[in-house]
Write a protein that holds these residues in place. Structure first.
Motif, PDB file in Angstrom:
ATOM      1  N   ASP A   1      38.455  26.683 -65.649  1.00 34.41           N
ATOM      2  CA  ASP A   1      38.954  25.484 -66.554  1.00 34.41           C
ATOM      3  C   ASP A   1      39.264  25.799 -67.744  1.00 34.41           C
ATOM      4  O   ASP A   1      38.644  26.332 -68.731  1.00 34.41           O
ATOM      5  N   ALA A   2      40.695  25.860 -68.194  1.00 34.83           N
ATOM      6  CA  ALA A   2      41.290  26.349 -69.484  1.00 34.83           C
ATOM      7  C   ALA A   2      40.757  25.410 -70.588  1.00 34.83           C
ATOM      8  O   ALA A   2      40.846  25.787 -71.949  1.00 34.83           O
ATOM      9  N   SER A   3      40.231  24.311 -70.484  1.00 36.29           N
ATOM     10  CA  SER A   3      39.876  23.277 -71.393  1.00 36.29           C
ATOM     11  C   SER A   3      38.218  23.657 -71.706  1.00 36.29           C
ATOM     12  O   SER A   3      37.769  22.975 -72.734  1.00 36.29           O
TER      13      SER A   3
ATOM     14  N   LYS B   1      36.090  29.780 -70.208  1.00 37.35           N
ATOM     15  CA  LYS B   1      37.284  29.439 -69.514  1.00 37.35           C
ATOM     16  C   LYS B   1      37.295  30.076 -68.306  1.00 37.35           C
ATOM     17  O   LYS B   1      37.552  29.492 -67.050  1.00 37.35           O
TER      18      LYS B   1
END
Length: 449
Positions: free
Chosen positions: A342-344, A337
Motif C-alpha cells: 500500500d503506497a499510502s 509501503k
C-alpha cells in the motif's frame, strides 16, 4: 496559530526565531509560512506571523532563517549510544552470531566508564548534528551517559539495564536496580535527564526480577523500556521453553502498561497485538537495524490501525550503522509501503509524527515535547531548504521525509538554549571526539590485543 494569552506575554523575550516554514506537528497537517517562534524561559510563548512578531516582541536574541523549515527536534526512542565506538565492527552478520561472537566479547574486553563516556560523546554529537534533540539510551554505566547528555545540553531518557547475570556494571537484578535508582536520585532535579527501568529482554531477565521491576515502576510512576519479540527465534525459543509467548509472559507478570516501551516487535500475531492494545503500551520501531540484522519488520500499519502508538529509534550504531533519525523515518515510511503493498502506508506526516510526538508520548513527555505549541519546551531544529538537491519545494513535509535532510540541519535549540549554530556544537569539541574515536579503533584493532 497564535497564543491564547497575548495580553500577558512579555514584551521582552529571550529568543525569536523566524523562518520560511514552520511545521508544528500540532495542529495536525499544518504548515505555517513566514512565521516566528517566540521563546522565553525555555518555553514557547507564541507562534505567529513574522511581521506581527517583530512588532510585538523585543528579543534579546533574534535569528532570521527565510530558507529554513523549523520543526520539533527529533526523538530517537531507542539506542545504545556508546556502541558508536563499535560502528562497522561486525557488519553483515546474523543477530545471534553478531551478539555472541562479536559484540558481547568486545564489550567484555573494552567497555568501561571511559569507553562509555567517549562513545556517548560521539553519539550525542552525531545525533545533534542530524536533528535529534532527545534520545533514549540503554547501556552500561548509565550514570556516565546521563552526565554526558546533561553536559552537552541534550535531553535524554536513560534506561538503566537489568540482567539476571553479572556484567561489567552489575552482579544480579537487585544490584542493577539499586545502582539504577541511585542514578535516578542523582538526576531527579534535572530538566534534561529522565531515568527509567531498562530490563534487557524477556530471555535475559527472570520472572522474579521482571515482577520487581513492574512493581517498582508502578510505585515510582516511571517508564519501563525493554527489547521484546525482536526475532521469530526469540519467540519460538520462549514458547518451547516456557510454553508461552514473551508478550503474554510480560503481561502476566504485570510489565505491560501505558508506561511500557516495547522495542523492535517484529514477530507479532493477533493475540500479541491485542495484548499491547489493551495494555496501552508503546512500540518502538527500529527499521534499519532490524533490516540489517534480518530480524524482520514491525507491522506498523496494523499497530497504528489498532490505535497503538508507534515511535522510532535507530538502535545502536553498531547495528545500523548511523544515528540519523531522518534516514530512519524515511526507511520506516518506505518499508511500511513495501510490507503492506500500500503506497499510502505510513505517509509523510505519519512518519514525521513517529519521529517527534509519538516518541514524546512513549516517554510520557507529550505535555512538554514532540510538537511546537505554546507552553511546551522549546526543542526546535532548523533545516536549510536552499540546497540544489532539495529543489523545487512543493510540500515541506514530503521534503523532510523523502529527501536527505540530516546534513542540512543547521541550528537546534533544547529547552530554549541553542546547542548548535551553523552546524557548530555549543558544548562538544568535534575534533577531540573524532580523535578519541580513532584512538579506540587503533586500540581495539591492535594485534597485541
Amino acid at each position: 496559530m497564535t497564543d491564547s494569552a497575548s495580553n500577558t506575554l512579555p514584551a521582552t523575550i529571550d529568543t525569536l526565531i523566524s523562518a520560511g516554514w514552520i511545521i508544528p506537528i500540532r495542529p495536525a497537517q499544518t504548515v505555517l509560512k513566514n512565521h516566528s517562534i517566540a521563546i522565553h524561559n525555555g518555553e514557547i510563548v507564541a507562534i505567529l506571523p513574522t511581521e506581527q512578531a517583530l512588532q510585538r516582541f523585543d528579543a534579546q536574541y533574534g535569528i532570521d532563517l527565510p530558507q529554513h523549515v523549523l520543526c520539533p527536534g527529533l526523538i530517537n526512542a531507542h539506542g545504545h549510544a556508546a556502541m558508536s565506538l563499535f560502528r562497522g565492527m561486525a557488519d553483515d552478520t546474523p543477530l545471534q552470531q553478531w551478539l555472541e561472537q562479536h559484540i558481547w566479547p568486545a564489550e567484555g574486553q573494552w567497555v568501561d566508564e571511559e569507553f562509555v563516556r567517549d562513545g556517548t560523546q560521539l553519539a550525542v554529537a552525531e545525533m545533534l548534528r542530524s536533528g535529534t534533540t532527545t534520545f533514549s539510551d540503554m547501556y552500561f554505566f548509565p550514570n556516565v551517559v546521563a552526565k554526558v547528555a546533561s553536559d552537552a545540553g541534550m535531553r535524554a531518557q536513560i534506561t538503566f539495564p537489568v540482567f539476571n547475570f553479572p556484567t561489567i556494571w552489575g552482579q544480579d537484578p537487585d544490584d542493577y536496580i539499586r545502582k539504577g535508582l541511585a542514578v535516578r536520585d542523582d538526576f531527579k532535579h534535572s530538566d534534561l535527564v529522565n531515568v527509567v527501568f531498562g530490563p534487557h529482554a524477556p530471555y535475559t531477565v527472570s520472572d522474579e526480577a521482571l515482577q520487581k521491576v513492574a512493581m517498582l515502576a508502578a510505585e515510582l510512576d516511571i517508564n519501563i523500556h525493554i527489547h521484546v519479540h525482536e526475532t521469530q527465534k526469540e519467540v519460538d525459543d520462549e514458547v518451547a521453553q516456557l510454553g508461552q509467548r514473551p508478550l503474554a509472559r510480560l503481561n502476566a507478570l504485570g510489565v505491560l502498561s501505558p508506561k511500557t516501551q516495547l522495542v523492535h516487535m517484529t514477530a507479532l500475531n493477533a493475540d500479541d497485538i491485542e495484548l499491547v492494545k489493551q495494555s496501552g503500551a508503546h512500540v518502538i520501531h527500529c527499521p534499519q537495524s532490524n533490516m540489517k540484522l534480518a530480524s524482520g519488520f514491525c507491522p506498523v500499519q496494523t499497530l497504528q490501525a489498532e490505535g497503538i502508538n508507534v515511535a522510532l529509534g535507530t538502535d545502536g550504531a553498531a547495528s545500523n550503522n548511523s544515528l540519523d533519525m531522518f534516514a530512519e523515518l524515511q526507511t520506516a515510511a518506505l518499508l511500511a509501503k513495501v510490507a503492506t503493498g500500500d503506497a499510502s502506508a505510513l505517509g509523510d506526516w505519519q512518519a514525521l509524527e513517529a519521529a517527534t510526538l509519538n516518541g514524546a508520548k512513549a516517554m510520557s513527555l507529550e505535555h512538554k515535547l514532540g510538537s511546537l505549541e505554546v507552553g511546551k519546551q522549546a526543542d526546535i531544529i532548523a533545516i536549510d531548504f536552499s540546497q540544489l538537491e532539495q529543489q523545487p519545494i512543493y510540500q515541506p513535509v514530503s521534503q523532510l521525509v523523502y529527501t536527505a535532510c540530516a546534513q542540512h540541519v543547521t541550528h537546534s535549540w533544547i529547552n530554549g538554549q541553542q546547542v548548535m549554530a551553523d552546524r557548530q556544537l555549543a558544548h562538544l569539541d568535534i575534533r577531540e571526539i573524532k580523535a578519541k574515536a580513532q584512538q579506540w579503533r587503533d586500540k581495539i584493532t591492535s594485534p597485541k590485543h
